[in-house]
Motif scaffolding. Structure first.
Motif, PDB file in Angstrom:
ATOM      1  N   GLY A 105       9.384  -4.562  -9.758  1.00 59.64           N
ATOM      2  CA  GLY A 105       9.174  -3.590 -10.823  1.00 59.64           C
ATOM      3  C   GLY A 105       8.432  -2.332 -10.438  1.00 59.64           C
ATOM      4  N   ARG A 106       8.284  -2.067  -9.156  1.00 62.62           N
ATOM      5  CA  ARG A 106       7.650  -0.823  -8.728  1.00 62.62           C
ATOM      6  C   ARG A 106       8.719   0.214  -8.423  1.00 62.62           C
ATOM      7  NH1 ARG A 106       3.369  -1.167  -4.336  1.00 62.62           N
ATOM      8  NH2 ARG A 106       3.270   1.012  -4.924  1.00 62.62           N
ATOM      9  N   ALA A 107       8.314   1.454  -8.382  1.00 63.74           N
ATOM     10  CA  ALA A 107       9.261   2.540  -8.141  1.00 63.74           C
ATOM     11  C   ALA A 107       9.721   2.559  -6.684  1.00 63.74           C
ATOM     12  CB  ALA A 107       8.616   3.879  -8.486  1.00 63.74           C
ATOM     13  N   VAL A 108      10.956   2.940  -6.489  1.00 56.40           N
ATOM     14  CA  VAL A 108      11.552   3.094  -5.165  1.00 56.40           C
ATOM     15  C   VAL A 108      11.770   4.584  -4.944  1.00 56.40           C
ATOM     16  CG1 VAL A 108      13.583   2.611  -3.762  1.00 56.40           C
ATOM     17  CG2 VAL A 108      12.691   0.858  -5.303  1.00 56.40           C
ATOM     18  N   ASP A 109      11.364   5.063  -3.776  1.00 53.20           N
ATOM     19  CA  ASP A 109      11.480   6.482  -3.489  1.00 53.20           C
ATOM     20  C   ASP A 109      12.023   6.664  -2.079  1.00 53.20           C
ATOM     21  OD1 ASP A 109      11.216   9.221  -3.272  1.00 53.20           O
ATOM     22  OD2 ASP A 109       9.172   9.269  -4.070  1.00 53.20           O
ATOM     23  N   VAL A 110      13.125   7.376  -1.972  1.00 57.95           N
ATOM     24  CA  VAL A 110      13.731   7.618  -0.663  1.00 57.95           C
ATOM     25  C   VAL A 110      12.800   8.469   0.204  1.00 57.95           C
ATOM     26  CG1 VAL A 110      15.052   9.675  -1.273  1.00 57.95           C
ATOM     27  CG2 VAL A 110      15.916   8.140   0.474  1.00 57.95           C
ATOM     28  N   SER A 111      11.934   9.252  -0.419  1.00 53.86           N
ATOM     29  CA  SER A 111      10.958  10.039   0.342  1.00 53.86           C
ATOM     30  C   SER A 111       9.990   9.127   1.088  1.00 53.86           C
ATOM     31  CB  SER A 111      10.174  10.960  -0.586  1.00 53.86           C
ATOM     32  OG  SER A 111      11.040  11.855  -1.240  1.00 53.86           O
ATOM     33  N   ASP A 112       9.638   7.984   0.499  1.00 52.66           N
ATOM     34  CA  ASP A 112       8.765   7.026   1.175  1.00 52.66           C
ATOM     35  C   ASP A 112       9.424   6.511   2.447  1.00 52.66           C
ATOM     36  OD1 ASP A 112       6.955   7.337  -0.861  1.00 52.66           O
ATOM     37  OD2 ASP A 112       7.335   5.391  -1.795  1.00 52.66           O
ATOM     38  N   VAL A 113      10.703   6.210   2.369  1.00 57.96           N
ATOM     39  CA  VAL A 113      11.429   5.721   3.552  1.00 57.96           C
ATOM     40  C   VAL A 113      11.434   6.805   4.630  1.00 57.96           C
ATOM     41  CG1 VAL A 113      13.643   4.893   4.437  1.00 57.96           C
ATOM     42  CG2 VAL A 113      12.856   4.157   2.186  1.00 57.96           C
ATOM     43  N   LEU A 127      -0.168  -4.078   5.660  1.00 57.77           N
ATOM     44  CA  LEU A 127       0.937  -3.254   5.163  1.00 57.77           C
ATOM     45  C   LEU A 127       1.613  -3.900   3.952  1.00 57.77           C
ATOM     46  CD1 LEU A 127       2.847  -0.784   5.685  1.00 57.77           C
ATOM     47  CD2 LEU A 127       4.217  -2.340   7.064  1.00 57.77           C
ATOM     48  N   LEU A 128       1.957  -5.160   4.072  1.00 56.17           N
ATOM     49  CA  LEU A 128       2.627  -5.845   2.965  1.00 56.17           C
ATOM     50  C   LEU A 128       1.694  -6.025   1.778  1.00 56.17           C
ATOM     51  CD1 LEU A 128       4.759  -8.463   4.897  1.00 56.17           C
ATOM     52  CD2 LEU A 128       5.514  -6.341   3.821  1.00 56.17           C
ATOM     53  N   SER A 129       0.426  -6.260   2.041  1.00 51.63           N
ATOM     54  CA  SER A 129      -0.527  -6.452   0.952  1.00 51.63           C
ATOM     55  C   SER A 129      -0.654  -5.205   0.078  1.00 51.63           C
ATOM     56  CB  SER A 129      -1.894  -6.833   1.523  1.00 51.63           C
ATOM     57  OG  SER A 129      -2.833  -7.011   0.498  1.00 51.63           O
ATOM     58  N   ILE A 130      -0.779  -4.042   0.721  1.00 48.41           N
ATOM     59  CA  ILE A 130      -0.980  -2.843  -0.097  1.00 48.41           C
ATOM     60  C   ILE A 130       0.319  -2.284  -0.677  1.00 48.41           C
ATOM     61  CG2 ILE A 130      -3.105  -2.236   1.077  1.00 48.41           C
ATOM     62  CD1 ILE A 130      -1.632   0.037   2.424  1.00 48.41           C
ATOM     63  N   THR A 131       1.441  -2.515  -0.015  1.00 46.06           N
ATOM     64  CA  THR A 131       2.693  -1.971  -0.552  1.00 46.06           C
ATOM     65  C   THR A 131       3.281  -2.855  -1.649  1.00 46.06           C
ATOM     66  OG1 THR A 131       3.956  -3.004   1.241  1.00 46.06           O
ATOM     67  CG2 THR A 131       3.313  -0.694   1.524  1.00 46.06           C
ATOM     68  N   LEU A 132       2.936  -4.128  -1.659  1.00 44.99           N
ATOM     69  CA  LEU A 132       3.464  -5.032  -2.689  1.00 44.99           C
ATOM     70  C   LEU A 132       2.417  -5.425  -3.718  1.00 44.99           C
ATOM     71  CD1 LEU A 132       5.659  -7.322  -0.425  1.00 44.99           C
ATOM     72  CD2 LEU A 132       6.370  -5.371  -1.815  1.00 44.99           C
ATOM     73  N   LEU A 189      12.114  -1.777   8.143  1.00 49.02           N
ATOM     74  CA  LEU A 189      10.948  -2.344   7.461  1.00 49.02           C
ATOM     75  C   LEU A 189      10.637  -1.565   6.190  1.00 49.02           C
ATOM     76  CD1 LEU A 189       8.659  -4.394   7.390  1.00 49.02           C
ATOM     77  CD2 LEU A 189       7.325  -2.840   8.831  1.00 49.02           C
ATOM     78  N   SER A 190      10.719  -0.247   6.255  1.00 49.03           N
ATOM     79  CA  SER A 190      10.461   0.574   5.077  1.00 49.03           C
ATOM     80  C   SER A 190      11.484   0.306   3.974  1.00 49.03           C
ATOM     81  CB  SER A 190      10.472   2.056   5.457  1.00 49.03           C
ATOM     82  OG  SER A 190      10.189   2.858   4.338  1.00 49.03           O
ATOM     83  N   LEU A 191      12.762   0.215   4.346  1.00 52.44           N
ATOM     84  CA  LEU A 191      13.797  -0.105   3.354  1.00 52.44           C
ATOM     85  C   LEU A 191      13.582  -1.497   2.746  1.00 52.44           C
ATOM     86  CD1 LEU A 191      16.989   1.307   5.092  1.00 52.44           C
ATOM     87  CD2 LEU A 191      16.080   2.018   2.864  1.00 52.44           C
ATOM     88  N   SER A 192      13.158  -2.437   3.563  1.00 52.59           N
ATOM     89  CA  SER A 192      12.883  -3.781   3.055  1.00 52.59           C
ATOM     90  C   SER A 192      11.734  -3.768   2.057  1.00 52.59           C
ATOM     91  CB  SER A 192      12.540  -4.731   4.206  1.00 52.59           C
ATOM     92  OG  SER A 192      13.598  -4.831   5.106  1.00 52.59           O
ATOM     93  N   ILE A 193      10.684  -3.039   2.377  1.00 51.68           N
ATOM     94  CA  ILE A 193       9.543  -2.949   1.468  1.00 51.68           C
ATOM     95  C   ILE A 193       9.955  -2.264   0.166  1.00 51.68           C
ATOM     96  CG2 ILE A 193       7.313  -1.810   1.122  1.00 51.68           C
ATOM     97  CD1 ILE A 193       6.729  -2.438   4.088  1.00 51.68           C
ATOM     98  N   GLU A 194      10.709  -1.178   0.258  1.00 47.67           N
ATOM     99  CA  GLU A 194      11.166  -0.489  -0.955  1.00 47.67           C
ATOM    100  C   GLU A 194      12.039  -1.415  -1.797  1.00 47.67           C
ATOM    101  OE1 GLU A 194      10.304   2.624  -2.155  1.00 47.67           O
ATOM    102  OE2 GLU A 194       8.870   2.662  -0.506  1.00 47.67           O
ATOM    103  N   GLY A 195      12.881  -2.208  -1.143  1.00 49.99           N
ATOM    104  CA  GLY A 195      13.703  -3.168  -1.881  1.00 49.99           C
ATOM    105  C   GLY A 195      12.860  -4.211  -2.588  1.00 49.99           C
TER     106      GLY A 195
END
Length: 186
Positions: free
Chosen positions: A154-162, A60-65, A142-148
């Motif tokens: 420098g990647r986009a943050v999307d509340v829809s992802d959360v 999860l962390l590898s592909i999201t970051l 966890l989702s909010l932490s990843i988005e943060g």
């Protein structure tokens, strides 16, 4: 269409393998040292569940970051591109990120739900939580932490992802509760 989605998923799994193996090495080594020091025996069903959970989190962390860029640079001897610190966009409009105008957006929509589905299974299984609220709260946190973290690099943050990740966690919990209610007969 289906084969390109499978190829995409296989690519994600392939490039996350170094992260997964490193996480397994650290966790297995740590658990072995603690168990050895305390003189405890190994309970394999529990150990297997913990190791699968560690593999899932590392994936999860590898592909999201985008950690695959770090591994590619190490294996090929080049310097990865520097992150664009705090330069990703921020989308705080829930439904604007949920439209499906292309195959890629459809894959991302389903992927955001599917990516957190295992979390909704692992958390109640490992910690014996029966109520949905704490499990969904872990998924949302966890989702909010990843988005943060994505915003920082420098990647986009999307509340829809959360929202979709939290939905995936809730569906995973629902799946876990339904399967655990089934009485297996021999």
């Amino acid at each position: 269409m289906f084969s390109s989605s499978v190829a995409l998923l296989f690519g994600y799994v392939l490039w996350s393998l170094p992260s997964v193996l490193l996480a397994l090495l650290v966790v297995c080594g740590g658990r072995w040292l603690v168990r050895r020091r305390r003189g405890r025996s190994v309970q394999w069903p529990c150990e297997l569940a913990v190791l699968l959970f560690v593999c899932y989190l590392a994936f999860l962390l590898s592909i999201t970051l985008n950690l695959e860029m770090v591994w590619v640079s190490l294996f090929h001897g080049w310097i990865p591109p520097a992150p664009r610190w705090f330069q990703g966009g921020i989308n705080l409009h829930l439904w604007s990120g949920l439209r499906v105008d292309s195959l890629w957006e459809g894959i991302m929509l389903v992927g955001n739900v599917a990516l957190f589905l295992p979390l909704g299974v692992f958390v109640p299984f490992l910690w014996r939580w029966k109520r949905v609220i704490p499990v969904v709260a872990v998924g949302a946190a966890l989702s909010l932490s990843i988005e943060g973290m994505q915003f920082v690099v420098g990647r986009a943050v999307d509340v829809s992802d959360v929202f979709l990740n939290t939905l995936g966690t809730a569906l995973g919990w629902l799946l876990y509760t339904r399967v655990s209610m089934v009485q297996f007969r021999t």
